[in-house]
Design an enzyme around this catalytic site. Structure first.
Site, PDB file in Angstrom:
ATOM      1  N   TYR A 237     -25.576  -6.616 105.068  1.00  0.00           N
ATOM      2  CA  TYR A 237     -24.727  -5.427 104.944  1.00  0.00           C
ATOM      3  C   TYR A 237     -25.233  -4.310 105.854  1.00  0.00           C
ATOM      4  CZ  TYR A 237     -22.030  -1.676 102.788  1.00  0.00           C
ATOM      5  OH  TYR A 237     -21.175  -0.620 102.575  1.00  0.00           O
TER       6      TYR A 237
ATOM      7  N   SER B 242     -21.553   3.462 106.380  1.00  0.00           N
ATOM      8  CA  SER B 242     -22.271   3.532 105.104  1.00  0.00           C
ATOM      9  C   SER B 242     -23.609   4.210 105.340  1.00  0.00           C
ATOM     10  CB  SER B 242     -22.510   2.121 104.566  1.00  0.00           C
ATOM     11  OG  SER B 242     -23.366   2.138 103.443  1.00  0.00           O
TER      12      SER B 242
END
Length: 198
Positions: free
Chosen positions: A81, A68
């Site tokens: 995250y 990501s």
């Protein structure tokens, strides 16, 4: 893996993609929140890699790891995250070195906002279908377009591809002017998305 072997006879490409996002300030989160995040986003990816590696090595194939933009830049409220995606990025980098002699390429895919349900999943990993997507529609790349970019990068055995224009801009800026991204995050109060309503 058994089904892939039976259906195709060999495995040339394996995609390790497992993820959802635990969000919130560190003071509000628990160790269990972080463990749950790593169990899916890091160990889920590792399980796929372990299962696929013998076949991919035999084929001198390609291993794809889905990271990501958050694996490059962390924002307030996104530490679980971001930590998990930083870990996945490190894994892809190490694997790239380890597998080069076997003729296996490793491509890290770092998407920005792509059309998906990930932003509608709460901290427990439950999809909240009625929650609106908090990412602005003009920033969300259609999944089919993102898939084409990923396939192109994997076919070319690229080490990394950042998907979406805003993702490329943020990663570039953070690599070359981290002070600037820190200034923007703090000055304009950039935060992670909030958890979808339960």
């Amino acid at each position: 893996m058994a089904a892939a072997r039976e259906g195709f006879g060999r495995l040339d490409v394996a995609v390790a993609n497992a993820g959802f996002g635990v969000v919130g300030p560190v003071a509000r989160l628990t160790l269990d929140d972080y463990r749950r995040q790593f169990e899916t986003n890091v160990f889920g990816v590792l399980r796929t890699i372990y299962a696929a590696l013998p076949e991919v090595r035999r084929a001198r194939g390609r291993l794809v790891v889905i990271g990501s933009v958050s694996g490059h830049i962390a924002t307030p409220g996104s530490s679980p995250y971001a930590m998990s995606k930083f870990a996945v990025r490190a894994l892809a980098e190490a694997l790239g070195h380890e597998l080069a002699a076997d003729g296996v390429s490793v491509t890290l895919v770092s998407p920005g906002f792509v059309e998906s349900d990930i932003r509608r999943v709460d901290n427990e990993g439950v999809l909240r279908e009625t929650s609106p997507d908090p990412a602005p529609s003009f920033l969300r790349m259609p999944a089919a377009r993102a898939a084409r970019q990923i396939v192109r990068a994997v076919a070319r055995r690229r080490r990394e591809v950042v998907i979406t224009g805003h993702g490329k801009a943020f990663v570039f800026l953070h690599r070359h002017a981290p002070w600037l991204t820190s200034f923007v995050i703090r000055r304009f109060g950039v935060r992670s998305r909030s958890e979808p309503a339960r």
